[in-house]
Design a protein around this motif. Structure first.
Motif, PDB file in Angstrom:
ATOM      1  N   GLU A 302    -114.719  19.145  20.678  1.00 56.40           N
ATOM      2  CA  GLU A 302    -114.820  20.544  21.109  1.00 56.40           C
ATOM      3  C   GLU A 302    -113.955  20.855  22.328  1.00 56.40           C
ATOM      4  OE1 GLU A 302    -118.741  22.724  21.863  1.00 56.40           O
ATOM      5  OE2 GLU A 302    -118.851  21.854  19.822  1.00 56.40           O
ATOM      6  N   ASP A 303    -114.162  20.084  23.395  1.00 56.79           N
ATOM      7  CA  ASP A 303    -113.391  20.305  24.623  1.00 56.79           C
ATOM      8  C   ASP A 303    -112.234  19.302  24.623  1.00 56.79           C
ATOM      9  OD1 ASP A 303    -112.346  20.512  27.145  1.00 56.79           O
ATOM     10  OD2 ASP A 303    -114.047  19.527  28.134  1.00 56.79           O
ATOM     11  N   THR A 304    -111.025  19.801  24.475  1.00 58.08           N
ATOM     12  CA  THR A 304    -109.867  18.892  24.421  1.00 58.08           C
ATOM     13  C   THR A 304    -109.029  18.990  25.699  1.00 58.08           C
ATOM     14  OG1 THR A 304    -108.569  20.581  23.304  1.00 58.08           O
ATOM     15  CG2 THR A 304    -109.666  18.967  21.898  1.00 58.08           C
ATOM     16  N   SER A 305    -109.579  19.638  26.725  1.00 56.40           N
ATOM     17  CA  SER A 305    -108.783  19.913  27.941  1.00 56.40           C
ATOM     18  C   SER A 305    -108.332  18.621  28.634  1.00 56.40           C
ATOM     19  CB  SER A 305    -109.594  20.769  28.906  1.00 56.40           C
ATOM     20  OG  SER A 305    -110.788  20.083  29.230  1.00 56.40           O
ATOM     21  N   TRP A 306    -109.026  17.524  28.389  1.00 55.68           N
ATOM     22  CA  TRP A 306    -108.717  16.253  29.051  1.00 55.68           C
ATOM     23  C   TRP A 306    -107.686  15.421  28.285  1.00 55.68           C
ATOM     24  CZ3 TRP A 306    -110.200  12.307  25.740  1.00 55.68           C
ATOM     25  CH2 TRP A 306    -111.090  12.692  24.723  1.00 55.68           C
ATOM     26  N   ILE A 307    -107.274  15.901  27.124  1.00 56.21           N
ATOM     27  CA  ILE A 307    -106.291  15.154  26.316  1.00 56.21           C
ATOM     28  C   ILE A 307    -104.901  15.677  26.656  1.00 56.21           C
ATOM     29  CG2 ILE A 307    -105.528  14.625  23.960  1.00 56.21           C
ATOM     30  CD1 ILE A 307    -108.460  15.137  23.086  1.00 56.21           C
ATOM     31  N   HIS A 308    -103.988  14.787  27.003  1.00 58.02           N
ATOM     32  CA  HIS A 308    -102.664  15.260  27.418  1.00 58.02           C
ATOM     33  C   HIS A 308    -101.576  14.251  27.053  1.00 58.02           C
ATOM     34  CE1 HIS A 308    -102.968  12.378  30.745  1.00 58.02           C
ATOM     35  NE2 HIS A 308    -104.223  12.772  30.823  1.00 58.02           N
ATOM     36  N   PRO A 309    -100.403  14.754  26.696  1.00 60.60           N
ATOM     37  CA  PRO A 309     -99.252  13.869  26.504  1.00 60.60           C
ATOM     38  C   PRO A 309     -98.957  13.126  27.801  1.00 60.60           C
ATOM     39  CG  PRO A 309     -98.806  16.035  25.624  1.00 60.60           C
ATOM     40  CD  PRO A 309    -100.070  16.142  26.404  1.00 60.60           C
ATOM     41  N   ALA A 482    -114.791   6.496  22.875  1.00 60.25           N
ATOM     42  CA  ALA A 482    -113.844   6.827  23.942  1.00 60.25           C
ATOM     43  C   ALA A 482    -113.853   8.337  24.191  1.00 60.25           C
ATOM     44  CB  ALA A 482    -112.451   6.334  23.581  1.00 60.25           C
ATOM     45  N   ALA A 483    -113.900   9.113  23.105  1.00 59.92           N
ATOM     46  CA  ALA A 483    -113.896  10.580  23.257  1.00 59.92           C
ATOM     47  C   ALA A 483    -115.099  11.038  24.067  1.00 59.92           C
ATOM     48  CB  ALA A 483    -113.881  11.250  21.887  1.00 59.92           C
ATOM     49  N   LYS A 484    -116.247  10.393  23.841  1.00 66.62           N
ATOM     50  CA  LYS A 484    -117.449  10.767  24.616  1.00 66.62           C
ATOM     51  C   LYS A 484    -117.219  10.556  26.097  1.00 66.62           C
ATOM     52  CE  LYS A 484    -120.670   9.399  20.997  1.00 66.62           C
ATOM     53  NZ  LYS A 484    -121.435   8.233  20.576  1.00 66.62           N
ATOM     54  N   HIS A 485    -116.359   9.594  26.438  1.00 68.66           N
ATOM     55  CA  HIS A 485    -116.045   9.301  27.845  1.00 68.66           C
ATOM     56  C   HIS A 485    -114.745   9.977  28.296  1.00 68.66           C
ATOM     57  CE1 HIS A 485    -118.971   6.101  27.129  1.00 68.66           C
ATOM     58  NE2 HIS A 485    -119.055   5.952  28.434  1.00 68.66           N
ATOM     59  N   HIS A 486    -114.227  10.889  27.484  1.00 66.45           N
ATOM     60  CA  HIS A 486    -112.955  11.572  27.788  1.00 66.45           C
ATOM     61  C   HIS A 486    -111.816  10.575  28.022  1.00 66.45           C
ATOM     62  CE1 HIS A 486    -114.759  15.746  28.900  1.00 66.45           C
ATOM     63  NE2 HIS A 486    -115.187  15.267  27.749  1.00 66.45           N
ATOM     64  N   VAL A 487    -111.698   9.652  27.084  1.00 64.92           N
ATOM     65  CA  VAL A 487    -110.666   8.618  27.185  1.00 64.92           C
ATOM     66  C   VAL A 487    -109.760   8.687  25.951  1.00 64.92           C
ATOM     67  CG1 VAL A 487    -110.319   6.104  27.023  1.00 64.92           C
ATOM     68  CG2 VAL A 487    -111.933   7.045  28.695  1.00 64.92           C
ATOM     69  N   MET A 488    -108.455   8.658  26.190  1.00 67.91           N
ATOM     70  CA  MET A 488    -107.457   8.646  25.104  1.00 67.91           C
ATOM     71  C   MET A 488    -107.210   7.190  24.672  1.00 67.91           C
ATOM     72  SD  MET A 488    -104.770  11.453  26.604  1.00 67.91           S
ATOM     73  CE  MET A 488    -104.593  10.742  28.217  1.00 67.91           C
ATOM     74  N   VAL A 489    -106.888   6.998  23.392  1.00 65.26           N
ATOM     75  CA  VAL A 489    -106.759   5.639  22.845  1.00 65.26           C
ATOM     76  C   VAL A 489    -105.373   5.437  22.220  1.00 65.26           C
ATOM     77  CG1 VAL A 489    -107.693   3.985  21.158  1.00 65.26           C
ATOM     78  CG2 VAL A 489    -109.241   5.555  22.348  1.00 65.26           C
ATOM     79  N   ASN A 490    -104.811   4.277  22.485  1.00 73.97           N
ATOM     80  CA  ASN A 490    -103.542   3.859  21.888  1.00 73.97           C
ATOM     81  C   ASN A 490    -103.761   2.454  21.340  1.00 73.97           C
ATOM     82  OD1 ASN A 490    -100.898   2.959  21.415  1.00 73.97           O
ATOM     83  ND2 ASN A 490    -100.491   2.618  23.597  1.00 73.97           N
TER      84      ASN A 490
END
Ligand code: NOJ
Ligand code: CA
Length: 716
Positions: A302-309, A482-490
């Motif tokens: 829902e909230d994607t504000s923490w995801i960034h290139p 990871a998403a629950k913790h606002h963490v991006m994954v590679n």
């Protein structure tokens, strides 16, 4: 969104009954479904009235489960079907990705839903087709019903019957890895090349047949059609390989088994991933289609504000090349978590992730506008990480004594930089799941918002393969936690992607192919990076880790290997290998040495409002122009194979009436990836729409251009 009824043409077909055709919105692609006389579902596909997929069967073979009556196999979902009804519809919607090659993506298709009943077992299934201007997707759906609550899959038998002996760019069908070089052969030559393509004598390779290949599989027909077979939205299902009948050129799906040989455990209601066939007579369209993303579900976060290139550097290449180490001490036979007191051990003097050294990288990132610093080897356990008795080697929360986690994060933040977390699981996945909650809490505590994960080695304890259903579920579990913790994954060494980053945009990258690290292990052919956009990148971005400007590793290490591109070729990869996560992978000291060329890496963004593929040919060349999402600036990159390539760049994509300054990074006249890789020129020019630039790419080279707007947009 617009939904309307579609006219479905009824065809006469001698082989089948109840044939129905659905066409793409522009009419170029047609897919026809039909049942044979004995109720076998089939389909065929054409492009501009040329056959692409000849009549091919569909179906699933089921495995016996312990509740089935003694000696009786489950009734397969292969034949004896009747069509109960069909529904057709159209869909046209434009959506906004969180990050990507375009700021808006159109999803426009015509759909055919075929409802089938198998009277012998009283089962209903659905086969759904979505037909796009650039190809089609089909999948099987299993509604919940009394006679089909759950089932086990022995094999999926989806066929793709090709029309001839096409040229193919293929990787051997390995259940565990895609870190190989692509082969270019005719379909009939796959068998002959197979043993050479795979490290056949290595007992750990998990290939299944001498004509088994991976997807995305790119092909070209003798009359110039480009065909690509892959899958989309592979969730809670095993990854699909293709097994070729090389007499008749028919591919058939071959799912990755689990450790017991079983290929799928399904509980209704459920469905398979989409099986996709892309087609065009223009290779550029293979790269500009969003068919794979479009077949994935819309964003579920829902909230994607923490995801960034993110553009990042890291304490990484120096370890890969062999100058420093992940481990803190040497010669420790076995480290036991909680029992080994590292402060009492003697450091080996080459540990990369030490506080002073990481600080240098943070300063380098801050001075050059890089967002993050990856640090590998920060946590205890590396002395014993790859041992064959793998246990709980890593806990993902305990730093080595010379890595001051609090100080370094605070220091980075004070400079506007973040550290990037690293979790090498060494494929001890149960151990990782045990520790994941605490590991993510630790990241939140110190302000990390991205993690690079790794799955080196055999999977324990299940013994499954990297691409099996259970492992695919593990990767999804990590992405969701990871998403629950606002963490991006590679994820490195994880399954090859199938567009799931649309649904879970915190999946910002994967490796899942042969990355730059192989340049330090012996090298990759120069055509490697002009094949990957047609194959691996079809499913999602790759953390390729470009930017090795010091191409001769022996200039700063004992490593005799060299990078198989020119220096400028490395710059081009920031454009041609799309990713919202781009690494500046070389050492700060090497960037200082080539500071004028490094300017391009400083300038190039990794999020785009528009992308135009200007030239493309698999394994030969790719040229793309991209517009920065945050400005009116454009960036262009061209990369070629070992033959070199002359690009006539038409600047039509620029705004009319506007002036720009182009900085052109080109291979020098005598540049060559082997003989003279670091010969380059940098020229500045004022340019405008309609102009053409002639740029010669060297063997194994490329070019990169930043085009900065000098005037405000006249149309605004
Ligand atoms: C393999 C990965 O691809 C590489 O990037 C990483 O440094 C090592 N594993 C160690 O985790
Ligand atoms: Ca790897």
């Amino acid at each position: 969104m617009k939904i309307m009824a579609l006219g479905i043409a009824m065809l006469l077909c001698p082989l089948a009954v109840a044939a129905q055709t659905v066409s793409s919105p522009n009419g170029n692609v047609k897919v026809t479904f039909a049942l044979t006389d004995n109720g076998v579902p089939t389909y065929e596909m054409s492009y501009k009235d040329k056959a692409v997929v000849k009549r091919s069967r569909l179906g699933l073979e089921l495995a016996k489960d312990k509740h089935a009556s003694k000696g009786k196999n489950e009734t397969d979902l292969m034949d004896g079907f009747k069509v109960t009804s069909t529904n057709s519809s159209s869909f046209d919607e434009t959506w906004t990705p969180v990050w990507g090659e375009w700021s808006q993506i159109r999803n426009n298709y015509n759909e055919l839903e075929v409802n089938l009943n198998q009277p012998a077992a009283d089962r209903n299934i659905i086969i759904r087709f979505r037909v796009y201007n650039e190809g089609m997707g089909l999948r099987y759906e299993f509604p919940q019903q009394k006679s089909l609550n759950y089932f086990l899959i022995k094999e999926e038998h989806t066929q793709f019957a090709m029309t001839g002996d096409h040229t193919a760019w293929w990787l051997p069908g390995d259940y565990d890895t895609q870190e190989q070089e692509t082969q270019e052969t005719k379909l009939s030559e796959i068998r002959g090349r197979f043993k050479q393509a795979v490290n056949w004598d290595n007992s750990s390779v998990s290939v299944f047949s001498e004509t088994g290949v991976q997807t995305a599989l790119q092909m070209k027909t003798a009359d110039g059609l480009y065909i690509n077979i892959h899958e989309a939205a592979c969730e809670d299902y095993a990854t699909m390989h293709l097994n070729l009948d090389d007499k008749n050129f028919v591919f058939e799906s071959w799912l990755t088994p689990d450790a017991t040989g079983l290929k799928g455990c399904m509980q209704t209601p459920c469905h398979t991933p989409w099986r996709t066939v892309k087609v065009s007579d223009d290779a550029r369209e293979m790269l500009s289609t969003s068919l794979t993303l479009n077949l994935n579900e819309p964003c579920k976060i829902e909230d994607t504000s923490w995801i960034h290139p993110t553009k990042y550097c890291g304490v990484w290449w120096e370890m890969i090349v062999g100058k420093s180490t992940w481990e803190y001490t040497s010669g420790l036979p076995s480290v036991k978590l909680g029992e080994t007191d590292y402060t009492k051990l003697k450091p080996n003097g080459r540990h990369g992730a030490n506080t002073a050294h990481v600080k240098e990288y943070i300063d380098f990132a801050a001075a050059n506008g890089l967002d993050q610093v990856l640090v590998e080897g920060w946590n205890i356990g590396w002395e014993d990480w790859a041992n064959m008795w793998k246990r709980d080697v890593f806990d993902f929360v305990t730093p080595y004594p010379d890595f001051d986690i609090k100080y370094l994060n605070d220091y980075a933040h004070s400079k506007g930089v973040k550290l990037m977390m690293h979790h090498e699981t060494s494929s001890s996945t149960q151990n990782y799941e045990r520790h994941l909650g605490e590991a993510l809490d630790l990241m939140n505590k110190y302000g990390y918002d991205a993690v690079k994960t790794g799955y080196v080695g055999d999977i324990i304890p299940r013994g499954d393969f990297h691409y099996s259903q259970s492992m695919n579920n593990h990767y999804m579990y990590v992405i969701k936690e990871a998403a629950k913790h606002h963490v991006m994954v590679n994820g490195h060494e994880a399954v090859r992607p199938t567009g799931l980053c649309r649904t879970y945009p915190n999946l910002v990258g994967n490796e899942s192919a042969r990355g730059t690290e192989y340049e330090a292990f012996g090298g990759s052919r120069p055509d490697h990076t002009v094949i990957l956009p047609f194959t691996r990148l079809q499913g999602g971005p790759m953390d390729y880790t470009p930017g090795i400007l010091e191409t001769q590793l022996s200039t700063w290490s004992d490593n005799p290997n060299y990078v198989h591109t020119t220096l400028v070729g490395q710059l081009a990869l920031y454009l041609t290998m799309y990713s919202p996560l781009q690494m500046a992978a070389d050492l700060p000291e090497n960037y200082r040495k080539y500071d004028d060329a490094f300017q391009f890496i400083r300038d190039v963004p990794c999020d785009w409002s528009d992308s135009r593929y200007l030239e493309a040919e698999p394994a030969r060349y790719v040229t793309v122009a991209r517009k920065d999402k945050k400005s009116d600036n454009w960036f262009v990159g061209g990369k070629c194979n070992e033959d070199g390539h002359l690009t006539i760049l038409n600047l039509d994509f620029l705004d009319k009436g506007r002036k720009y300054e182009a900085t052109i990074y080109a291979d020098a006249k005598d540049a060559d990836y082997e003989k003279n890789p670091k010969a380059y020129t940098i020229t500045k020019k004022t340019v405008k729409q309609g102009q053409k630039l002639k740029i010669q790419q060297a063997p194994g080279g490329g070019f990169a251009i930043s085009i900065k707007s000098l005037t405000p947009n006249p149309s605004k």
